[in-house]
Design a protein around this motif. Structure first.
Motif, short mmCIF file in Angstrom:
data_model
loop_
_atom_site.label_atom_id
_atom_site.label_comp_id
_atom_site.label_asym_id
_atom_site.label_seq_id
_atom_site.Cartn_x
_atom_site.Cartn_y
_atom_site.Cartn_z
N GLY A 38 0.78 -1.22 0.00
CA GLY A 38 0.00 0.00 0.00
C GLY A 38 0.82 1.28 0.00
O GLY A 38 2.03 1.27 0.22
N LEU A 39 0.10 2.37 -0.23
CA LEU A 39 0.74 3.68 -0.40
C LEU A 39 1.48 4.15 0.85
O LEU A 39 2.58 4.70 0.75
CB LEU A 39 -0.31 4.72 -0.79
N ALA A 40 0.89 3.98 2.01
CA ALA A 40 1.52 4.48 3.24
C ALA A 40 2.90 3.84 3.44
O ALA A 40 3.89 4.52 3.72
CB ALA A 40 0.63 4.22 4.45
N HIS A 41 2.96 2.52 3.29
CA HIS A 41 4.24 1.82 3.45
C HIS A 41 5.23 2.27 2.39
O HIS A 41 6.41 2.53 2.70
CB HIS A 41 4.02 0.32 3.37
N ALA A 42 4.79 2.37 1.13
CA ALA A 42 5.69 2.77 0.04
C ALA A 42 6.23 4.18 0.27
O ALA A 42 7.41 4.44 0.02
CB ALA A 42 4.96 2.68 -1.29
N ARG A 43 5.39 5.07 0.74
CA ARG A 43 5.86 6.44 1.00
C ARG A 43 6.85 6.47 2.16
O ARG A 43 7.84 7.22 2.13
CB ARG A 43 4.67 7.35 1.29
N ASN A 44 6.61 5.67 3.17
CA ASN A 44 7.57 5.60 4.28
C ASN A 44 8.92 5.06 3.81
O ASN A 44 9.98 5.54 4.25
CB ASN A 44 7.02 4.72 5.40
N VAL A 45 8.90 4.07 2.93
CA VAL A 45 10.14 3.52 2.38
C VAL A 45 10.88 4.60 1.59
O VAL A 45 12.09 4.79 1.73
CB VAL A 45 9.87 2.30 1.50
N GLY A 46 10.15 5.32 0.75
CA GLY A 46 10.77 6.38 -0.03
C GLY A 46 11.35 7.48 0.83
O GLY A 46 12.44 7.99 0.55
N MET A 47 10.64 7.82 1.90
CA MET A 47 11.14 8.83 2.82
C MET A 47 12.43 8.37 3.48
O MET A 47 13.39 9.13 3.63
CB MET A 47 10.06 9.13 3.86
N ALA A 48 12.50 7.09 3.88
CA ALA A 48 13.70 6.55 4.50
C ALA A 48 14.88 6.53 3.52
O ALA A 48 16.03 6.68 3.92
CB ALA A 48 13.42 5.14 5.02
N GLU A 49 14.59 6.34 2.24
CA GLU A 49 15.63 6.31 1.21
C GLU A 49 16.12 7.70 0.83
O GLU A 49 17.19 7.84 0.23
CB GLU A 49 15.11 5.60 -0.04
N SER A 50 15.36 8.73 1.13
CA SER A 50 15.69 10.08 0.68
C SER A 50 16.90 10.64 1.42
O SER A 50 17.16 10.31 2.57
CB SER A 50 14.48 11.00 0.88
N SER A 51 17.62 11.50 0.73
CA SER A 51 18.83 12.09 1.32
C SER A 51 18.69 13.58 1.58
O SER A 51 19.67 14.25 1.92
CB SER A 51 20.04 11.84 0.39
N SER A 52 17.50 14.11 1.44
CA SER A 52 17.25 15.53 1.69
C SER A 52 16.35 15.72 2.90
O SER A 52 15.59 14.83 3.27
CB SER A 52 16.60 16.17 0.46
N GLU A 53 16.43 16.90 3.48
CA GLU A 53 15.55 17.25 4.59
C GLU A 53 14.14 17.57 4.08
O GLU A 53 13.17 17.52 4.83
CB GLU A 53 16.12 18.43 5.36
N PHE A 54 14.01 17.88 2.80
CA PHE A 54 12.72 18.28 2.25
C PHE A 54 12.25 17.24 1.25
O PHE A 54 12.97 16.87 0.32
CB PHE A 54 12.81 19.66 1.60
N VAL A 55 11.01 16.76 1.46
CA VAL A 55 10.49 15.63 0.68
C VAL A 55 9.16 16.01 0.05
O VAL A 55 8.28 16.58 0.71
CB VAL A 55 10.31 14.38 1.57
N ALA A 56 9.03 15.68 -1.23
CA ALA A 56 7.75 15.82 -1.94
C ALA A 56 7.28 14.43 -2.33
O ALA A 56 8.09 13.51 -2.52
CB ALA A 56 7.91 16.70 -3.17
N PHE A 57 5.97 14.28 -2.45
CA PHE A 57 5.38 12.98 -2.80
C PHE A 57 4.55 13.13 -4.07
O PHE A 57 3.76 14.06 -4.20
CB PHE A 57 4.51 12.46 -1.66
N LEU A 58 4.73 12.18 -4.98
CA LEU A 58 4.02 12.23 -6.25
C LEU A 58 3.54 10.82 -6.59
O LEU A 58 4.33 9.87 -6.55
CB LEU A 58 4.97 12.74 -7.34
#
Length: 299
Positions: A64-84
């Motif tokens: 699901g989306l919530a889990h996928a977004r959490n994974v993407g957030m954990a993978e991100s290297s910036s302090e600022f995150v956008a979701f698409l």
């Protein structure tokens, strides 16, 4: 380190994904794009293998989306995150404009903007813009009545998203509203009063999670009740809580009755009755007074 990380969640919609990725790169001057594939079975892995500039994360199960977004957030290297989402688009330069707003005040947890509503098939703007007015500051009580923040328009501080525990993986729908409410209880919001994204409009044939209004309304009611049970809402006057509940139920009733009418126009009386019954449960006295819901339920 890039200024902004754009997390694109995708599942079996390879026909839209390339455009979403391209729009993310054009939205900011210093952007990393992370594609989180929620276990697609189409050509998504093959497409992403050809795109050298993205970070591709393939999940081994669809959660699901919530889990996928959490994974993407954990993978991100910036302090600022956008979701698409894979079928939405970012407008050129939009992220840079929002970044300038959010860095201006440490109290701001996210910055959002307007979305151009795109048609389900080609994502072309229909002329509709949502929301018409972007509220800012402490907007918790306004948010409690209605989710007026389109997901693809958000740029957020990753640290604040983590402070409130990330996206709730128990929710399969309306997980974005739940996040905005949890942030809104504690932090300020900023906005740019202009379109920053194209949001693909759902309909009954568009194969989107948000195309089922009855399921959306049921889940939204659950999310609102969760927010009403937490500290900030409980500390307010009961009249304020009742007002927020009443406004939400009225809005949900109108959405469901509109969908029931569409089902009638298509000759699908079974779906119309089921949708009208959901509306009846939200506003029984209003439904009885209208005369239309009892007629539908008896057919």
């Amino acid at each position: 380190m890039p200024k902004i990380s754009v997390v694109i969640t995708t599942y079996n919609r390879v026909q839209f994904l390339r455009r979403a990725i391209e729009s993310a790169f054009h939205a900011g001057s210093d952007v990393e794009v992370i594609v989180v594939d929620d276990c697609s079975s189409d050509e998504t892995p093959a497409l992403c293998a050809k795109l050298a500039d993205i970070r591709y994360v393939k999940l081994n199960a669809n959660r699901g989306l919530a889990h996928a977004r959490n994974v993407g957030m954990a993978e991100s290297s910036s302090e600022f995150v956008a979701f698409l989402d894979d079928d939405d688009l970012r407008l050129p330069g939009s992220l840079d404009k929002q970044l300038s707003r959010i860095v201006a005040d440490e109290r701001i947890s996210l910055c959002y903007g307007q979305a151009l509503i795109g048609d389900p098939r080609r994502q072309l703007p229909t002329g509709e813009i949502y929301p018409t007015n972007c509220r800012q500051g402490d907007i918790f009580w306004e948010l409690l009545e209605d989710n007026f923040i389109p997901m693809p328009t958000v740029l957020a501080r990753k640290s604040r998203l983590q402070d409130v525990g990330g996206f709730n993986t128990d929710l399969k729908l309306i997980e974005d509203w739940d996040m905005w409410l949890r942030l809104g209880e504690r932090f300020l919001f900023a906005a740019v009063d202009e379109p920053v994204a194209i949001y693909r409009k759902a309909n009954l044939l568009s194969d989107q999670m948000c195309s089922n209004s009855a399921a959306l309304c049921r889940n939204a009611l659950r999310v609102q009740q969760m927010a009403l049970s937490r500290t900030r809402a409980q500390g307010a006057a009961s009249t304020k809580r009742r007002h927020a509940t009443s406004r939400f139920r009225n809005r949900a009733y109108e959405i469901l009755m509109s969908e029931a009418t569409h089902f009638i126009d298509r000759g699908d009386f079974k779906a119309a009755r089921a949708t009208a019954l959901d509306a009846f449960h939200l506003r029984p006295f209003r439904a009885l007074a209208s005369g239309r819901v009892p007629w539908l339920l008896m057919k």
